[in-house]
Design an enzyme around this catalytic site. Structure first.
Site, PDB file in Angstrom:
ATOM      1  N   ASP A  25       1.028  -2.124  12.228  1.00  0.00           N
ATOM      2  CA  ASP A  25       1.310  -2.675  10.893  1.00  0.00           C
ATOM      3  C   ASP A  25       1.635  -4.161  11.027  1.00  0.00           C
ATOM      4  OD1 ASP A  25       2.796  -3.550   8.573  1.00  0.00           O
ATOM      5  OD2 ASP A  25       2.953  -1.432   8.002  1.00  0.00           O
ATOM      6  N   ASP A  28       5.057  -5.238   9.461  1.00  0.00           N
ATOM      7  CA  ASP A  28       6.227  -4.794  10.235  1.00  0.00           C
ATOM      8  C   ASP A  28       6.334  -5.553  11.556  1.00  0.00           C
ATOM      9  OD1 ASP A  28       6.541  -3.038   8.179  1.00  0.00           O
ATOM     10  OD2 ASP A  28       6.381  -1.219   9.384  1.00  0.00           O
ATOM     11  N   THR A  77      -0.702   7.738  -1.015  1.00  0.00           N
ATOM     12  CA  THR A  77      -2.019   7.687  -1.661  1.00  0.00           C
ATOM     13  C   THR A  77      -2.922   6.600  -1.074  1.00  0.00           C
ATOM     14  OG1 THR A  77      -1.330   6.078  -3.319  1.00  0.00           O
ATOM     15  CG2 THR A  77      -0.916   8.398  -3.827  1.00  0.00           C
ATOM     16  N   ARG A 116       0.844  -1.181   0.000  1.00  0.00           N
ATOM     17  CA  ARG A 116       0.000   0.000   0.000  1.00  0.00           C
ATOM     18  C   ARG A 116       0.888   1.243   0.000  1.00  0.00           C
ATOM     19  NH1 ARG A 116      -4.324   1.238   4.717  1.00  0.00           N
ATOM     20  NH2 ARG A 116      -2.463   2.078   5.705  1.00  0.00           N
TER      21      ARG A 116
END
Ligand code: PRP
Length: 211
Positions: A201, A204, A108, A104
């Site tokens: 995340d 991560d 944006t 992603r």
């Protein structure tokens, strides 16, 4: 076409989800707990797989059993979806595995594809997509479009840990036929399109931050 959302309410999922959400949970434990949630979610998500009767000889007699009619195709979305792959292969050891890589864009929030390794045809196969996070829904919508292009038919099963209402809405607008199994439907996305309250995340926290 419809998007059915199943929030799987199970005490073991809730227990693991609490540690997965906790920012102080180290990555090794995060991976273990994520996999545990994956096992429970995938078991629930596959309860409708078709079976057929077969004869089986026990040491004592012959009886009837049931066996899966066909083997699904499991598709983890890189990277975070890899956290569910071992659980999926433990439960579905004969499933084929396809890989979709989508990152992603941080500015944006649009999905940027970088891997597409799927079986030649998905026609007649039950596809199960693994991606712990359903945030804006862009990554999943893109993934499902690739699956449909490859011949996927009927309802695609999606397994995630957290889903945001905004992502579910986008999938509904995309006219996809999905059954989403999630541990929780969270409140919303924040200004960075992160799920709130969320878990951070998922990529991560399993694998560290990429460059
Ligand atoms: C995260 C997550 C999903 C996606 C969800 O992946 O694992 O794939 O974002 O966001 P969306 O619904 O708004 O598209 P990310 O792009 O961070 O990559 P990673 O799995 O490699 O960390």
């Amino acid at each position: 076409m419809s998007v059915a959302v199943h929030v799987v309410d199970h005490p073991l999922i809730a227990d693991s989800l609490t540690r997965v959400r906790d920012k102080n949970t180290p990555n090794a434990l995060f991976r273990q707990e994520l996999e545990r949630i994956g096992t429970l979610l995938i078991a629930e998500a596959t309860h409708g797989l078709p079976t057929r009767s077969v004869s089986v000889e026990t040491p004592l007699t012959t009886t009837l059993g049931r066996t899966l009619t066909s083997q699904p195709v499991v598709v983890p979305v890189l990277r975070a979806g890899l956290g569910f792959l071992h659980a999926a292969q433990e439960l579905l050891p004969n499933a084929d595995v396809g890989f979709i890589g989508v990152a992603r864009d941080e500015e944006t929030h649009q999905p940027k594809p970088y891997v597409n390794k799927l079986p030649e045809s998905l026609a007649g196969r039950q596809v199960i997509v693994l991606d712990p996070m359903l945030a804006t829904g862009g990554s999943l919508a893109h993934t499902c479009e690739l699956l449909v292009q490859r011949g996927a038919e009927g309802t695609i099963i999606v397994v995630c840990v957290l889903a945001a209402p905004e992502g579910i809405e986008l999938l509904r607008q995309a006219n996809l036929d999905l059954a989403v199994y999630t541990a929780a439907l969270d409140e919303r996305l924040n200004e960075n399109a992160f799920i709130v309250p969320g878990l951070g995340d998922a990529g991560d926290r399993q694998f560290g931050s990429p460059a």
